[in-house]
Design a protein around this motif. Structure first.
Motif, PDB file in Angstrom:
ATOM      1  N   LEU A 142       1.490   2.332   3.835  1.00  0.00           N
ATOM      2  CA  LEU A 142       0.693   3.383   4.471  1.00  0.00           C
ATOM      3  C   LEU A 142      -0.372   3.894   3.508  1.00  0.00           C
ATOM      4  N   GLU A 143       0.020   4.120   2.272  1.00  0.00           N
ATOM      5  CA  GLU A 143      -0.941   4.598   1.271  1.00  0.00           C
ATOM      6  C   GLU A 143      -2.074   3.589   1.085  1.00  0.00           C
ATOM      7  N   THR A 144      -1.741   2.316   1.004  1.00  0.00           N
ATOM      8  CA  THR A 144      -2.760   1.275   0.838  1.00  0.00           C
ATOM      9  C   THR A 144      -3.707   1.253   2.036  1.00  0.00           C
ATOM     10  N   ARG A 145      -3.154   1.355   3.236  1.00  0.00           N
ATOM     11  CA  ARG A 145      -4.001   1.372   4.434  1.00  0.00           C
ATOM     12  C   ARG A 145      -4.901   2.607   4.458  1.00  0.00           C
ATOM     13  N   TYR A 146      -4.372   3.726   4.059  1.00  0.00           N
ATOM     14  CA  TYR A 146      -5.172   4.949   3.997  1.00  0.00           C
ATOM     15  C   TYR A 146      -6.318   4.775   3.000  1.00  0.00           C
ATOM     16  N   ARG A 147      -6.011   4.297   1.816  1.00  0.00           N
ATOM     17  CA  ARG A 147      -7.045   4.142   0.783  1.00  0.00           C
ATOM     18  C   ARG A 147      -8.097   3.118   1.216  1.00  0.00           C
ATOM     19  N   THR A 148      -7.670   2.053   1.885  1.00  0.00           N
ATOM     20  CA  THR A 148      -8.613   1.043   2.387  1.00  0.00           C
ATOM     21  C   THR A 148      -9.528   1.637   3.452  1.00  0.00           C
ATOM     22  N   ALA A 149      -8.953   2.406   4.384  1.00  0.00           N
ATOM     23  CA  ALA A 149      -9.751   3.042   5.434  1.00  0.00           C
ATOM     24  C   ALA A 149     -10.746   4.029   4.827  1.00  0.00           C
ATOM     25  N   LYS A 150     -10.294   4.800   3.855  1.00  0.00           N
ATOM     26  CA  LYS A 150     -11.177   5.772   3.215  1.00  0.00           C
ATOM     27  C   LYS A 150     -12.314   5.074   2.482  1.00  0.00           C
ATOM     28  N   ALA A 151     -11.988   3.989   1.779  1.00  0.00           N
ATOM     29  CA  ALA A 151     -13.005   3.243   1.044  1.00  0.00           C
ATOM     30  C   ALA A 151     -14.026   2.601   1.978  1.00  0.00           C
ATOM     31  N   SER A 152     -13.585   2.180   3.141  1.00  0.00           N
ATOM     32  CA  SER A 152     -14.500   1.513   4.077  1.00  0.00           C
ATOM     33  C   SER A 152     -15.276   2.498   4.941  1.00  0.00           C
ATOM     34  N   SER A 153     -15.072   3.804   4.749  1.00  0.00           N
ATOM     35  CA  SER A 153     -15.781   4.808   5.550  1.00  0.00           C
ATOM     36  C   SER A 153     -17.194   5.054   5.038  1.00  0.00           C
ATOM     37  N   ASN A 154     -17.588   4.347   3.989  1.00  0.00           N
ATOM     38  CA  ASN A 154     -18.947   4.445   3.437  1.00  0.00           C
ATOM     39  C   ASN A 154     -19.346   5.884   3.115  1.00  0.00           C
ATOM     40  N   GLY A 155     -18.428   6.621   2.528  1.00  0.00           N
ATOM     41  CA  GLY A 155     -18.723   7.980   2.105  1.00  0.00           C
ATOM     42  C   GLY A 155     -18.672   9.014   3.209  1.00  0.00           C
ATOM     43  N   ALA A 156     -18.321   8.598   4.415  1.00  0.00           N
ATOM     44  CA  ALA A 156     -18.220   9.559   5.515  1.00  0.00           C
ATOM     45  C   ALA A 156     -17.090  10.543   5.240  1.00  0.00           C
ATOM     46  N   PHE A 157     -17.215  11.709   5.818  1.00  0.00           N
ATOM     47  CA  PHE A 157     -16.180  12.728   5.674  1.00  0.00           C
ATOM     48  C   PHE A 157     -14.865  12.145   6.175  1.00  0.00           C
ATOM     49  N   PHE A 158     -13.863  12.101   5.316  1.00  0.00           N
ATOM     50  CA  PHE A 158     -12.613  11.431   5.660  1.00  0.00           C
ATOM     51  C   PHE A 158     -11.445  12.265   5.158  1.00  0.00           C
ATOM     52  N   THR A 159     -10.995  13.169   5.986  1.00  0.00           N
ATOM     53  CA  THR A 159      -9.840  14.000   5.665  1.00  0.00           C
ATOM     54  C   THR A 159      -8.852  13.886   6.815  1.00  0.00           C
ATOM     55  N   PRO A 160      -7.602  13.548   6.536  1.00  0.00           N
ATOM     56  CA  PRO A 160      -6.643  13.423   7.638  1.00  0.00           C
ATOM     57  C   PRO A 160      -6.347  14.769   8.288  1.00  0.00           C
ATOM     58  N   ASN A 161      -6.179  14.747   9.596  1.00  0.00           N
ATOM     59  CA  ASN A 161      -5.856  15.961  10.352  1.00  0.00           C
ATOM     60  C   ASN A 161      -4.365  16.130  10.550  1.00  0.00           C
ATOM     61  N   GLY A 162      -3.577  15.117  10.247  1.00  0.00           N
ATOM     62  CA  GLY A 162      -2.143  15.249  10.420  1.00  0.00           C
ATOM     63  C   GLY A 162      -1.423  13.929  10.309  1.00  0.00           C
ATOM     64  N   LEU A 163      -0.123  14.039  10.220  1.00  0.00           N
ATOM     65  CA  LEU A 163       0.760  12.874  10.191  1.00  0.00           C
ATOM     66  C   LEU A 163       1.742  13.021  11.340  1.00  0.00           C
ATOM     67  N   ILE A 164       1.849  11.990  12.156  1.00  0.00           N
ATOM     68  CA  ILE A 164       2.828  11.966  13.232  1.00  0.00           C
ATOM     69  C   ILE A 164       4.003  11.140  12.729  1.00  0.00           C
ATOM     70  N   TRP A 165       5.182  11.741  12.737  1.00  0.00           N
ATOM     71  CA  TRP A 165       6.373  11.105  12.177  1.00  0.00           C
ATOM     72  C   TRP A 165       7.477  11.087  13.229  1.00  0.00           C
ATOM     73  N   HIS A 166       7.927   9.885  13.553  1.00  0.00           N
ATOM     74  CA  HIS A 166       9.068   9.780  14.472  1.00  0.00           C
ATOM     75  C   HIS A 166      10.030   8.767  13.880  1.00  0.00           C
ATOM     76  N   GLN A 167      11.089   9.257  13.290  1.00  0.00           N
ATOM     77  CA  GLN A 167      11.995   8.426  12.518  1.00  0.00           C
ATOM     78  C   GLN A 167      13.262   9.221  12.285  1.00  0.00           C
ATOM     79  N   GLY A 168      14.324   8.570  11.912  1.00  0.00           N
ATOM     80  CA  GLY A 168      15.550   9.261  11.556  1.00  0.00           C
ATOM     81  C   GLY A 168      16.808   8.513  11.926  1.00  0.00           C
ATOM     82  N   GLU A 169      16.732   7.666  12.958  1.00  0.00           N
ATOM     83  CA  GLU A 169      17.935   6.945  13.371  1.00  0.00           C
ATOM     84  C   GLU A 169      18.462   6.055  12.246  1.00  0.00           C
TER      85      GLU A 169
END
Length: 195
Positions: A61-88
């Motif tokens: 997930l961290e790698t995908r986030y960093r890749t997406a941020k790097a490919s945004s060409n300097g555009a404003f890139f701040t996450p608005n939230g994390l959706i988490w569904h897990q626990g079983e």
């Protein structure tokens, strides 16, 4: 499916054709946070504790986030939230779930450099064969302690589960996504939504 419904509901409510919504998704069924838990990957930030040959889903997930941020060409890139569904997958390590999940939240907020990143945690149907009371109580404890963590409860009825007795069917997934969306709208300033 739930993420898609959340995005569609947001677009229907307030979106325009020029809105840009980006997602960095990392989903894997039947996983655990605990390093020695079950499933095809682990969410623990204690990477060195994950058995050899089992992928670190959090590192992916961290790698995908960093890749997406790097490919945004300097555009404003701040996450608005994390959706988490897990626990079983942590039902056999339920005593550790609270601290493990707290560590995951800390790690994600760290690599996104968003100390108040809102976290939306989905509930597990208590009729699921993999439901664990202590895991769900850990989620509620996190909500009580952190004003940026939210819990989306589910209706505990058999008709919201697939025949496997574990996973949501369409109705159950749709209900959870709608509940998450409504909580996000009710807390729109925290989630950075325009409503």
């Amino acid at each position: 499916l739930m993420l898609l419904k959340l995005l569609i509901d947001y677009k229907k409510t307030n979106g325009t054709s020029t809105d840009k919504i980006y997602t960095v998704k990392r989903a894997e069924g039947g996983t655990s946070i605990a390093a020695l838990g079950e499933g095809s990957g682990r969410w623990t930030p204690e990477f060195e504790k994950i058995p050899s040959g089992i992928p670190s889903l959090l590192k992916q997930l961290e790698t995908r986030y960093r890749t997406a941020k790097a490919s945004s060409n300097g555009a404003f890139f701040t996450p608005n939230g994390l959706i988490w569904h897990q626990g079983e997958g942590d039902r056999n390590f339920s005593a550790d779930y609270y601290l493990n999940m707290k560590f995951v939240i800390w790690y994600v907020r760290g690599f996104t450099n968003t100390p108040e990143l809102p976290i939306m945690i989905g509930g597990i149907n208590s009729l699921s064969t993999q439901y664990n009371f202590d895991v769900e109580q850990s989620k509620l404890r996190l909500v009580a302690e952190d004003s940026f963590v939210f819990y989306a409860p589910v209706t505990n009825i058999q008709s919201n589960l697939k025949s496997d007795g574990v996973h949501f069917n369409y109705a159950g997934g749709n209900e959870l996504a709608t509940t998450m969306f409504n909580i996000m709208v009710a807390n729109s300033k925290i989630f950075g939504l325009t409503v």
